[in-house]
Motif scaffolding. Structure first.
Motif, short mmCIF file in Angstrom:
data_model
loop_
_atom_site.label_atom_id
_atom_site.label_comp_id
_atom_site.label_asym_id
_atom_site.label_seq_id
_atom_site.Cartn_x
_atom_site.Cartn_y
_atom_site.Cartn_z
N GLU A 45 0.99 -1.04 -0.05
CA GLU A 45 -0.01 0.10 -0.10
C GLU A 45 0.82 1.58 -0.09
O GLU A 45 0.53 2.59 -0.74
CB GLU A 45 -0.99 -0.12 1.15
N ARG A 46 2.18 1.46 0.61
CA ARG A 46 2.79 2.42 0.49
C ARG A 46 3.83 2.38 -0.16
O ARG A 46 4.32 3.78 -0.71
CB ARG A 46 3.65 2.39 2.15
N TYR A 63 21.36 -6.89 4.94
CA TYR A 63 20.25 -7.33 3.95
C TYR A 63 21.03 -6.91 2.62
O TYR A 63 21.25 -5.80 2.33
CB TYR A 63 19.17 -6.71 4.06
N LEU A 64 21.01 -7.82 1.57
CA LEU A 64 21.61 -7.57 0.35
C LEU A 64 20.39 -7.35 -0.60
O LEU A 64 19.27 -7.93 -0.71
CB LEU A 64 22.21 -9.08 -0.09
N TYR A 65 20.57 -6.37 -1.45
CA TYR A 65 19.79 -5.71 -2.52
C TYR A 65 20.53 -5.14 -3.70
O TYR A 65 21.57 -4.63 -3.68
CB TYR A 65 18.53 -4.93 -1.91
N TRP A 66 19.85 -4.77 -4.93
CA TRP A 66 20.32 -4.36 -5.64
C TRP A 66 19.61 -2.92 -6.31
O TRP A 66 18.24 -2.86 -6.28
CB TRP A 66 20.58 -4.82 -6.89
N GLY A 104 19.55 2.91 -11.43
CA GLY A 104 18.73 3.91 -11.74
C GLY A 104 17.34 4.18 -11.29
O GLY A 104 17.35 4.11 -10.15
N ALA A 105 16.48 4.11 -12.06
CA ALA A 105 15.18 4.55 -11.73
C ALA A 105 14.33 3.24 -11.54
O ALA A 105 14.85 1.88 -12.16
CB ALA A 105 14.52 5.65 -12.65
N GLY A 106 12.99 3.25 -11.62
CA GLY A 106 12.22 2.01 -11.86
C GLY A 106 12.42 0.89 -10.62
O GLY A 106 12.53 1.43 -9.45
N THR A 107 12.53 -0.33 -11.22
CA THR A 107 12.53 -1.45 -10.05
C THR A 107 13.64 -1.29 -9.08
O THR A 107 13.45 -1.56 -8.07
CB THR A 107 12.69 -2.83 -10.99
N ALA A 149 15.20 -0.58 -3.21
CA ALA A 149 15.80 0.27 -2.02
C ALA A 149 14.71 0.68 -1.09
O ALA A 149 14.89 0.62 0.15
CB ALA A 149 16.57 1.47 -2.84
N LYS A 150 13.57 1.13 -1.63
CA LYS A 150 12.43 1.35 -0.71
C LYS A 150 11.95 0.13 0.07
O LYS A 150 11.62 0.59 1.33
CB LYS A 150 11.20 2.12 -1.47
N ILE A 151 11.80 -0.82 -0.38
CA ILE A 151 11.33 -2.02 0.33
C ILE A 151 12.35 -2.28 1.42
O ILE A 151 12.03 -2.85 2.60
CB ILE A 151 11.22 -3.25 -0.78
#
Length: 464
Positions: free
Chosen positions: A248-249, A302-305, A308-311, A316-318
């Motif tokens: 939702e956010r 916590y590993l993430y990638w 640029g923009a989009g996915t 990063a927000k998650i």
């Protein structure tokens, strides 16, 4: 034994030891003409492989049993030609009766490595590229577009309406949507090419076509590292995720909070809700594992990638949201480790993480395409988790002819993976949507696999 010399032929059509069919290499049936069609590099003779006289062309000997011996596999893999016929390797006595099959396997494998691969390279470089589908590649301009042109030799060419299709290689959602809005692009296929901050507004438009998608977003746990080698810790982390808050956010595209790994609507699937947001249960499990309120638990990574923009930005927000939830609910400190995508994939494969952002898109419409990822030894497992009981459940399910019993077995496996072992923490089931104006484009129909044959698409009217 009596032997005869075996020769590797010029084309696949001549090689009767394998299945015969249309030969792109040896004929001009596509009509490209002698000037453009691929030509063989010449004959390749393996001069030292002699086959028994009883060997019949068109019949392939059964060589599967050879894989039972590592010594056998090593010999075949390291086989090289010699001036004189080679002797059968000295191996276990159980294989002595099948010496001719050993030589046959070595012959075929050597020819694949030394001959067919080279011919395939030349075929790929041929222009125009020989294809049997509705479109052929005209050009591929880096960071611009891929242009496809209608293939006049396609069997259903009269019903292929679009003469030229340009696939624009755009990564920035704002750029993509501006091209669409100004009529310079007819369709936005990818949900990630729509500005996330405008989703609430754009989803209400008539040219937004939403559909359920066979994909899931989840968190992997590295089960080889303490404290994540304890399923109570893993399950506590999963129960501390407020999935509805995330969809939702952050994503805001109609995604559904996930209580399992297999998306709803998947064929032959019995729905499973193995986890939900339950802060009290999460805190209780963490305390049972010896870390009340997170005390004594080392910081997790916590590993993430992002890219640029989009996915990438959504990841990063998650990640930030998950870190806040784990701190708020459990008192657990989680450090964020942002990597470039290639480095991220290498780190995940090498188990260089504690928790990792993950997702999977189904290859086919069946629960097995999600559940077999976590079989022991599967290259896509990437958690270090092995469970013979889980492997056995999937084996039983895929040998079960009754659809209902098979679905029940798969549901049991999913419950074990997500609920009991908590190897993964599902976050949401993905939602797909396309943007196109039906008065301008037709032939696009939402479906779980998001498959859209271009030869079915029609341009109803030109853009503005």
């Amino acid at each position: 034994m009596n032997f005869k010399l075996r020769t590797i032929p010029d084309s696949v059509e001549e090689f009767t030891g394998f299945c015969k069919g249309n030969d792109l290499l040896g004929g001009d049936f596509l009509g490209y003409g002698a000037a453009n069609h691929f030509k063989s590099a010449g004959r390749a003779v393996v001069r030292n492989v002699w086959l028994p006289t009883e060997y019949k062309h068109g019949e392939v000997p059964d060589t599967r049993h050879l894989l039972q011996s590592q010594q056998m596999k090593d010999w075949i893999n390291n086989y090289r030609p010699a001036p004189q016929p080679v002797a059968t390797p000295t191996l276990d006595t159980q294989f002595d009766a099948d010496a001719r099959h050993i030589l046959w396997a070595a012959d075929v494998w050597y020819s694949i490595k030394k001959h067919w691969v080279l011919e395939l390279q030349q075929w790929i470089r041929a222009r125009p590229l020989p294809v049997s589908g509705p479109y052929q590649l005209e050009f591929w301009r880096l960071n611009d577009r891929v242009r496809l042109r209608k293939n006049p030799r396609y069997w259903d060419a009269p019903h292929t309406a679009l003469e030229v299709v340009d696939l624009l290689t755009i990564a920035n959602p704002t750029t993509a949507f501006n091209l669409y809005e100004t009529g310079r692009a007819d369709v936005i296929w990818d949900r990630n090419l729509v500005p996330a901050e405008l989703l609430d507004l754009l989803r209400a438009r008539p040219d937004c076509h939403r559909f359920d998608f066979l994909a899931v977003y989840f968190v992997r746990c590295n089960t080889t590292r303490p404290p994540l080698d304890d399923p109570r810790v893993r399950r506590a982390l999963s129960l501390a995720i407020d999935r509805r808050r995330i969809v939702e956010r952050i994503t805001r595209g109609g995604e559904q909070p996930a209580g399992g790994l297999v998306p709803p609507g998947t064929a032959h699937h019995q729905p499973v809700e193995a986890v939900r947001f339950d802060p009290e249960a999460a805190r209780r499990l963490l305390a049972e594992a010896g870390y009340p309120g997170g005390a004594g638990l080392r910081p997790l990574r916590y590993l993430y990638w992002t890219a640029g923009a989009g996915t990438g930005q959504e990841h990063a927000k998650i990640a930030v949201e998950l870190r806040a939830l784990w701190a708020q609910v459990l008192g657990v400190r989680v450090d964020l480790d942002n990597r470039e995508k290639r480095v991220f994939i290498a780190a995940q494969r090498g188990l260089d993480y504690d928790l990792s952002q993950s997702s999977w898109v189904g290859d086919y419409n069946d629960p097995n395409t999600f559940l077999d990822l976590f079989l022991s030894g599967n290259g896509n497992n990437r958690t270090g988790w092995t469970d013979p009981a889980y492997d056995a459940l999937l084996a039983r399910a895929n040998a079960e002819p009754d659809p209902r019993r098979r679905a029940a077995l798969l549901a049991e496996a999913e419950q074990r993976l997500v609920g009991e072992a908590a190897v993964v923490a599902p976050v949401y089931f993905s939602s797909g949507f396309h943007f196109f104006r039906p008065e301008r484009v037709s032939g696009i129909y939402p479906n779980l696999l998001d498959v859209h044959p271009l030869n079915a698409v029609r341009k109803v009217s030109p853009g503005p």
